[in-house]
Design a protein around this motif. Sequence first.
Motif, short mmCIF file in Angstrom:
data_model
loop_
_atom_site.label_atom_id
_atom_site.label_comp_id
_atom_site.label_asym_id
_atom_site.label_seq_id
_atom_site.Cartn_x
_atom_site.Cartn_y
_atom_site.Cartn_z
N ALA A 84 -7.87 21.74 -52.07
CA ALA A 84 -6.81 22.44 -52.72
C ALA A 84 -6.05 23.05 -51.62
O ALA A 84 -5.53 24.34 -51.95
N LEU A 85 -6.07 22.48 -50.38
CA LEU A 85 -5.54 22.94 -49.22
C LEU A 85 -4.14 23.24 -49.39
O LEU A 85 -3.22 22.23 -50.13
N THR A 86 -3.36 24.20 -48.85
CA THR A 86 -1.79 24.41 -48.80
C THR A 86 -1.40 23.87 -47.66
O THR A 86 -1.92 24.22 -46.28
N GLN A 87 -0.45 23.01 -47.62
CA GLN A 87 0.11 22.38 -46.36
C GLN A 87 0.85 23.20 -45.64
O GLN A 87 1.80 24.02 -45.90
N LEU A 88 0.51 23.35 -44.29
CA LEU A 88 0.90 24.28 -43.37
C LEU A 88 1.83 23.58 -42.13
O LEU A 88 2.58 23.94 -41.42
N GLY A 89 1.94 22.21 -42.17
CA GLY A 89 2.33 21.27 -41.06
C GLY A 89 3.71 21.17 -41.42
O GLY A 89 4.61 21.62 -42.38
N ALA A 90 4.64 20.43 -40.63
CA ALA A 90 5.89 20.17 -40.62
C ALA A 90 6.26 18.60 -40.10
O ALA A 90 5.34 18.15 -39.33
N ASN A 91 7.41 18.31 -40.48
CA ASN A 91 7.70 16.80 -39.81
C ASN A 91 7.69 16.84 -38.32
O ASN A 91 8.23 18.09 -37.90
N HIS A 92 7.33 15.90 -37.71
CA HIS A 92 7.50 15.92 -36.31
C HIS A 92 7.95 14.39 -35.74
O HIS A 92 7.32 13.33 -36.34
N ASP A 93 8.74 14.25 -34.49
CA ASP A 93 8.91 12.94 -34.12
C ASP A 93 8.07 12.30 -33.06
O ASP A 93 7.36 13.20 -32.47
N ILE A 94 7.67 11.46 -33.20
CA ILE A 94 6.60 10.59 -32.26
C ILE A 94 7.36 9.62 -31.25
O ILE A 94 8.34 8.79 -31.56
N PHE A 95 7.33 9.70 -29.93
CA PHE A 95 7.86 9.35 -28.90
C PHE A 95 6.86 8.57 -28.03
O PHE A 95 5.60 8.70 -28.16
N MET A 140 -2.51 18.37 -42.01
CA MET A 140 -3.38 19.45 -41.37
C MET A 140 -4.96 19.07 -42.08
O MET A 140 -5.23 18.24 -42.73
N MET A 141 -5.90 19.83 -41.24
CA MET A 141 -7.31 19.71 -41.71
C MET A 141 -7.90 20.97 -41.40
O MET A 141 -7.70 21.76 -40.67
N VAL A 142 -9.02 21.07 -42.19
CA VAL A 142 -10.08 22.19 -42.19
C VAL A 142 -11.17 21.44 -41.68
O VAL A 142 -11.93 20.86 -42.48
N GLN A 149 -11.81 18.56 -44.36
CA GLN A 149 -10.59 18.44 -45.61
C GLN A 149 -9.52 18.29 -44.96
O GLN A 149 -8.97 19.09 -43.99
N THR A 150 -8.48 17.31 -45.45
CA THR A 150 -7.18 17.16 -45.04
C THR A 150 -6.11 16.94 -46.31
O THR A 150 -6.67 16.52 -47.44
N VAL A 151 -5.01 17.25 -45.74
CA VAL A 151 -4.02 16.99 -46.79
C VAL A 151 -2.76 16.53 -45.82
O VAL A 151 -2.37 17.19 -44.54
#
Length: 222
Positions: A84-95, A140-142, A149-151
């Motif tokens: 039941a993790l709450t997403q803390l991440g954000a989109n990011h570009d990959i170069f 993210m992961m815990v 755990q990941t989401v």
Amino acid sequence: MRSSIVGVVLVILGVGGFVACSSGDTGGGGASSSSSSSSGGSSSSGGASSSSSSGGASSSSSSSSSSGGSSSSSSSGSSGTCNALTQLGANHDIFTTQADPPAAVGGAVADGTYVVSTSKVWGAKATPEGTQFGTAGPAMMVLAGTNVQTVTTGASSLKVTRRSGTVAYAGTNATFTLTCENPTPDAGLDPPGTVGYSVVGGALLIYAPLGTATLETTYTKQ
């Protein structure tokens, strides 16, 4: 493996399964990338399906964990909500970069919450330096002992994939085994996946193969 790291990945993976950097689709400038999500947990992270002609790294992936390339999961396991993790991440570009990837150094991984902050494709020899490979969704992961755990969330589809499982460290390698993935893939859970890793300051770097290149996914400890 079915999950990409672009789940990074690209999904983390590649980043897929647990090590995918983000889940969901990616879109991207300079490289042809299309993703459809599912990602995992540690390298968890999951992702997006990406196909790219960049730098000799051709990747077709679908992940639901982040980060980062190799995918991890077990051939048997339960579905359910996984976590039941709450997403803390954000989109990011990959170069991309033409430079060779740094060697994984391993290290002691601290328990805690890790969010994917950056991703880079190393060894993209045929691609101009700094080409955008794609955009990865949040992941993210815990980590708690051997438990993961990941989401992950699709960059544009916003599809959420949750995973749980275990991780085992040996030298500079980490092996992730999925015990739960939601939504559950039609083909069942992936087999265990092994990736290189380095602990650098407050970050966990995951190195997953992406064709002839290497996808580096950085998880920053919160």
